[in-house]
Write a protein that holds these residues in place. Structure first.
Motif, PDB file in Angstrom:
ATOM      1  N   GLY A  11       0.835  -1.201   0.000  1.00 22.37           N
ATOM      2  CA  GLY A  11       0.000   0.000   0.000  1.00 22.37           C
ATOM      3  C   GLY A  11       0.867   1.246   0.000  1.00 22.37           C
ATOM      4  O   GLY A  11       0.495   2.296   0.529  1.00 22.37           O
ATOM      5  N   GLY A  14      -0.452   4.678  -0.865  1.00 22.60           N
ATOM      6  CA  GLY A  14      -1.566   5.219  -0.087  1.00 22.60           C
ATOM      7  C   GLY A  14      -1.106   6.318   0.853  1.00 22.60           C
ATOM      8  O   GLY A  14       0.074   6.676   0.894  1.00 22.60           O
ATOM      9  N   GLN A  15      -2.065   6.831   1.636  1.00 22.48           N
ATOM     10  CA  GLN A  15      -1.708   7.985   2.478  1.00 22.48           C
ATOM     11  C   GLN A  15      -0.817   7.597   3.662  1.00 22.48           C
ATOM     12  O   GLN A  15       0.078   8.355   4.034  1.00 22.48           O
ATOM     13  CB  GLN A  15      -2.940   8.792   2.899  1.00 22.48           C
ATOM     14  N   ILE A  16      -1.018   6.421   4.240  1.00 20.84           N
ATOM     15  CA  ILE A  16      -0.091   6.005   5.310  1.00 20.84           C
ATOM     16  C   ILE A  16       1.293   5.751   4.708  1.00 20.84           C
ATOM     17  O   ILE A  16       2.313   6.159   5.269  1.00 20.84           O
ATOM     18  CB  ILE A  16      -0.610   4.755   6.060  1.00 20.84           C
ATOM     19  N   GLU A  42       2.511  -2.618  -4.492  1.00 19.68           N
ATOM     20  CA  GLU A  42       1.211  -1.985  -4.784  1.00 19.68           C
ATOM     21  C   GLU A  42       0.410  -2.889  -5.706  1.00 19.68           C
ATOM     22  O   GLU A  42       0.909  -3.892  -6.204  1.00 19.68           O
ATOM     23  CB  GLU A  42       1.418  -0.601  -5.443  1.00 19.68           C
ATOM     24  N   ILE A  43      -0.835  -2.514  -5.925  1.00 14.12           N
ATOM     25  CA  ILE A  43      -1.623  -3.152  -6.977  1.00 14.12           C
ATOM     26  C   ILE A  43      -1.342  -2.375  -8.262  1.00 14.12           C
ATOM     27  O   ILE A  43      -0.814  -1.254  -8.206  1.00 14.12           O
ATOM     28  CB  ILE A  43      -3.133  -3.161  -6.628  1.00 14.12           C
ATOM     29  N   VAL A  87       0.348  -2.582   4.911  1.00 16.21           N
ATOM     30  CA  VAL A  87      -0.523  -1.408   5.081  1.00 16.21           C
ATOM     31  C   VAL A  87      -1.703  -1.460   4.113  1.00 16.21           C
ATOM     32  O   VAL A  87      -2.829  -1.120   4.466  1.00 16.21           O
ATOM     33  CB  VAL A  87       0.299  -0.104   4.875  1.00 16.21           C
ATOM     34  N   GLY A  88      -1.469  -1.878   2.899  1.00 15.01           N
ATOM     35  CA  GLY A  88      -2.518  -1.900   1.877  1.00 15.01           C
ATOM     36  C   GLY A  88      -3.600  -2.907   2.236  1.00 15.01           C
ATOM     37  O   GLY A  88      -3.312  -4.051   2.581  1.00 15.01           O
ATOM     38  N   ILE A 108      -6.250 -10.599  -0.171  1.00 16.69           N
ATOM     39  CA  ILE A 108      -4.982  -9.859  -0.151  1.00 16.69           C
ATOM     40  C   ILE A 108      -3.979 -10.539   0.793  1.00 16.69           C
ATOM     41  O   ILE A 108      -2.836 -10.811   0.429  1.00 16.69           O
ATOM     42  CB  ILE A 108      -5.221  -8.400   0.311  1.00 16.69           C
ATOM     43  N   GLN A 112      -0.314 -12.825   0.330  1.00 18.80           N
ATOM     44  CA  GLN A 112       0.863 -12.123   0.865  1.00 18.80           C
ATOM     45  C   GLN A 112       1.547 -12.983   1.933  1.00 18.80           C
ATOM     46  O   GLN A 112       2.776 -13.048   1.995  1.00 18.80           O
ATOM     47  CB  GLN A 112       0.471 -10.752   1.418  1.00 18.80           C
ATOM     48  N   VAL A 129      -0.964  -3.426   9.435  1.00 12.71           N
ATOM     49  CA  VAL A 129      -1.637  -2.159   9.740  1.00 12.71           C
ATOM     50  C   VAL A 129      -3.028  -2.139   9.107  1.00 12.71           C
ATOM     51  O   VAL A 129      -3.990  -1.651   9.682  1.00 12.71           O
ATOM     52  CB  VAL A 129      -0.787  -0.973   9.219  1.00 12.71           C
ATOM     53  N   ASN A 131      -6.652  -2.758   7.918  1.00 18.09           N
ATOM     54  CA  ASN A 131      -7.787  -3.290   8.686  1.00 18.09           C
ATOM     55  C   ASN A 131      -8.623  -4.300   7.906  1.00 18.09           C
ATOM     56  O   ASN A 131      -8.679  -4.219   6.687  1.00 18.09           O
ATOM     57  CB  ASN A 131      -8.680  -2.122   9.119  1.00 18.09           C
ATOM     58  N   MET A 155      -1.160  -4.007  14.476  1.00 17.24           N
ATOM     59  CA  MET A 155      -0.871  -2.714  15.112  1.00 17.24           C
ATOM     60  C   MET A 155      -1.991  -2.225  16.026  1.00 17.24           C
ATOM     61  O   MET A 155      -3.093  -1.936  15.567  1.00 17.24           O
ATOM     62  CB  MET A 155      -0.595  -1.654  14.055  1.00 17.24           C
ATOM     63  N   HIS A 187      -8.155  -4.328  17.412  1.00 19.53           N
ATOM     64  CA  HIS A 187      -8.058  -2.946  16.946  1.00 19.53           C
ATOM     65  C   HIS A 187      -9.391  -2.592  16.284  1.00 19.53           C
ATOM     66  O   HIS A 187      -9.545  -2.665  15.074  1.00 19.53           O
ATOM     67  CB  HIS A 187      -6.905  -2.763  15.960  1.00 19.53           C
TER      68      HIS A 187
HETATM   69  P1  NAI Z   1      -5.170   4.327   1.299  1.00 22.42           P
HETATM   70  O1  NAI Z   1      -6.444   3.894   0.651  1.00 22.42           O
HETATM   71  O2  NAI Z   1      -4.723   5.730   1.209  1.00 22.42           O
HETATM   72  O3  NAI Z   1      -3.981   3.418   0.739  1.00 22.42           O
HETATM   73  C1  NAI Z   1      -4.068   2.040   0.614  1.00 22.42           C
HETATM   74  C2  NAI Z   1      -3.144   1.622  -0.506  1.00 22.42           C
HETATM   75  O4  NAI Z   1      -3.082   0.197  -0.514  1.00 22.42           O
HETATM   76  C3  NAI Z   1      -3.626   2.052  -1.896  1.00 22.42           C
HETATM   77  O5  NAI Z   1      -2.574   2.749  -2.549  1.00 22.42           O
HETATM   78  C4  NAI Z   1      -3.950   0.739  -2.590  1.00 22.42           C
HETATM   79  O6  NAI Z   1      -3.669   0.776  -3.985  1.00 22.42           O
HETATM   80  C5  NAI Z   1      -3.012  -0.219  -1.851  1.00 22.42           C
HETATM   81  N1  NAI Z   1      -3.394  -1.629  -1.932  1.00 22.42           N
HETATM   82  C6  NAI Z   1      -4.637  -2.166  -1.920  1.00 22.42           C
HETATM   83  N2  NAI Z   1      -4.564  -3.489  -2.042  1.00 22.42           N
HETATM   84  C7  NAI Z   1      -3.253  -3.815  -2.105  1.00 22.42           C
HETATM   85  C8  NAI Z   1      -2.551  -5.033  -2.270  1.00 22.42           C
HETATM   86  N3  NAI Z   1      -3.203  -6.188  -2.410  1.00 22.42           N
HETATM   87  N4  NAI Z   1      -1.203  -4.989  -2.299  1.00 22.42           N
HETATM   88  C9  NAI Z   1      -0.541  -3.836  -2.196  1.00 22.42           C
HETATM   89  N5  NAI Z   1      -1.157  -2.638  -2.069  1.00 22.42           N
HETATM   90  C10 NAI Z   1      -2.501  -2.634  -2.021  1.00 22.42           C
HETATM   91  O7  NAI Z   1      -5.307   3.838   2.817  1.00 22.42           O
HETATM   92  P2  NAI Z   1      -4.462   4.332   4.085  1.00 22.42           P
HETATM   93  O8  NAI Z   1      -5.104   5.516   4.667  1.00 22.42           O
HETATM   94  O9  NAI Z   1      -3.028   4.373   3.725  1.00 22.42           O
HETATM   95  O10 NAI Z   1      -4.764   3.123   5.107  1.00 22.42           O
HETATM   96  C11 NAI Z   1      -4.295   1.821   4.853  1.00 22.42           C
HETATM   97  C12 NAI Z   1      -4.923   0.831   5.831  1.00 22.42           C
HETATM   98  O11 NAI Z   1      -4.509   1.099   7.161  1.00 22.42           O
HETATM   99  C13 NAI Z   1      -6.453   0.844   5.864  1.00 22.42           C
HETATM  100  O12 NAI Z   1      -6.899  -0.511   5.896  1.00 22.42           O
HETATM  101  C14 NAI Z   1      -6.766   1.505   7.172  1.00 22.42           C
HETATM  102  O13 NAI Z   1      -8.018   1.083   7.692  1.00 22.42           O
HETATM  103  C15 NAI Z   1      -5.631   0.999   8.030  1.00 22.42           C
HETATM  104  N6  NAI Z   1      -5.358   1.751   9.249  1.00 22.42           N
HETATM  105  C16 NAI Z   1      -5.007   1.041  10.377  1.00 22.42           C
HETATM  106  C17 NAI Z   1      -4.714   1.665  11.564  1.00 22.42           C
HETATM  107  C18 NAI Z   1      -4.338   0.876  12.778  1.00 22.42           C
HETATM  108  O14 NAI Z   1      -4.219   1.493  13.842  1.00 22.42           O
HETATM  109  N7  NAI Z   1      -4.120  -0.431  12.733  1.00 22.42           N
HETATM  110  C19 NAI Z   1      -4.781   3.130  11.659  1.00 22.42           C
HETATM  111  C20 NAI Z   1      -5.115   3.809  10.440  1.00 22.42           C
HETATM  112  C21 NAI Z   1      -5.400   3.116   9.276  1.00 22.42           C
END
Ligand code: NAI
Length: 328
Positions: A11, A14-16, A42-43, A87-88, A108, A112, A129, A131, A155, A187
């Motif tokens: 991921g 993505g933003q994280i 990434e995808i 993360v993704g 996913i 992985q 990370v 969810n 996490m 979580h």
């Molecule tokens: P985002 O939507 O900005 O980025 C996710 C990225 O993952 C995208 O670029 C997407 O193309 C990529 N992706 C999707 N499937 C994939 C795969 N099979 N292989 C590789 N990359 C893949 O989401 P953001 O904001 O970065 O959040 C990511 C995750 O982290 C979400 O599931 C969110 O719920 C979770 N999260 C967990 C927290 C925790 O405390 N455990 C806290 C905050 C977010």
């Protein structure tokens, strides 16, 4: 000179990912003397943006960064990985049932996990990370029978840090004076932030607060629902704080906890505190020599017991659901 550590981030576009990669490359994940190689997974739709991030990483001229590879193939992305930050994930979209969410994420995290099993380095450490983090970690772990189960973690450090900050505001003590807080369970909104063993400037935190109603009605829901409050305020989910927590989690795992403190992490249960064996649940943990250990022998009062049990029940239901889907 030290051999570089290979860190895979899924991921990555993505933003994280954007908040995380620069900190890894600057040495904040593993230490200011540890060179790193980055693998961005990434995808296909995310590859172009990942390339843009890689260009920016180049433009930082980080002395520790020894290479960046980008791939959409988990077998390539995890090849030789020492640390994997998963993360993704597939977010819940409108109208999606929990079963659909677990199934989409199983698609996913199962492959992985298998790619990690087949290609990662022997010392691989995995932090999930994305969810639902605990159950995604369980799915990946089950798909990696050759990797010791304890290397798969989920996490809850962001929840831990949120709890530290809320308790600091309530008591007026700086976060550095607060120790031995615990996040138990999943979580999710059922998580239980526990202050009964915590210390505020050396005194028992529950006694310092001396307000069970505040704990039940303000502290616990504020911590558990903080993610939703961030979305409401920012119009986007927590990213920099989530990346920061991921850095903290791995840094602690590798470098250890202080002797008078512990932290929280989702780790494989050994049956401690009535949490069924094999579930990936958040516990109070210490770290030393690259291993997390669940803190043993804490008294769990009635207030805590009910809340831990409720969150663990949710984890068991998630495990049953992914079992039913053939994901574990
Ligand atoms: P985002 O939507 O900005 O980025 C996710 C990225 O993952 C995208 O670029 C997407 O193309 C990529 N992706 C999707 N499937 C994939 C795969 N099979 N292989 C590789 N990359 C893949 O989401 P953001 O904001 O970065 O959040 C990511 C995750 O982290 C979400 O599931 C969110 O719920 C979770 N999260 C967990 C927290 C925790 O405390 N455990 C806290 C905050 C977010």
């Amino acid at each position: 000179t030290r051999t570089p550590v290979t860190v895979t981030v899924t991921g990555a576009a993505g933003q994280i990912g954007y908040a995380l990669l620069f900190r890894i490359a600057s040495g904040q994940l593993l230490g200011a003397d540890v060179p790193v190689k980055l693998r961005l997974l990434e995808i296909p739709q995310g590859l172009k943006a990942a390339e843009g991030t890689a260009m920016e990483l180049d433009d930082c001229a980080f002395p520790l960064l020894q290479g960046i590879d980008i791939s959409d193939d988990p077998n390539v992305g995890f090849d030789g990985a020492n640390v994997a930050l998963l993360v993704g994930a597939r977010p819940r979209t409108k109208g999606m049932e929990r079963g659909d969410l677990l199934e989409a994420n199983g698609g996913i995290f199962k492959p992985q996990g298998k790619a990690i099993n087949d290609h990662a380095a022997d010392d691989i450490k995995v932090l999930v990370v994305g969810n639902p983090a605990n159950t995604n970690a369980l799915i990946a772990q089950a798909a990696a029978p050759d990797v010791p189960a304890e290397r798969f973690t989920a996490m809850t450090r962001l929840d831990h840090n949120r709890a530290l900050s809320q308790l600091s505001k309530k008591t007026g003590a700086p976060v550095s004076e607060i120790k031995k807080l615990t996040i138990w369970g999943n979580h999710s909104a059922t998580q239980y932030p526990d202050v009964f063993h915590a210390e505020v400037a050396g005194k028992n935190a529950a006694e310092v607060v001396n307000d069970e109603q505040w704990l039940a009605d303000t502290f616990i829901p504020t911590v558990a629902k903080r993610g939703a409050a961030i979305i409401e305020a920012r119009g986007a989910s927590s990213a920099a704080s989530a990346a920061n927590a991921a850095i903290d989690h791995v840094h602690t795992w590798v470098n250890g906890t202080d002797a008078d403190n512990w932290t929280s992490a989702g780790v494989v249960s050994d049956g401690s505190y009535g949490v069924p064996e094999g579930l990936i649940s958040s516990f109070p943990v210490t770290a030393a020599n690259g291993k997390f250990e669940i803190v043993q022998g804490l008294d769990v009062n009635e207030f805590s017991r009910t809340r831990i049990d409720a969150s663990v029940k949710e984890l068991e239901e998630e495990r049953e659901a992914v079992r039913g889907l053939g994901l574990i």
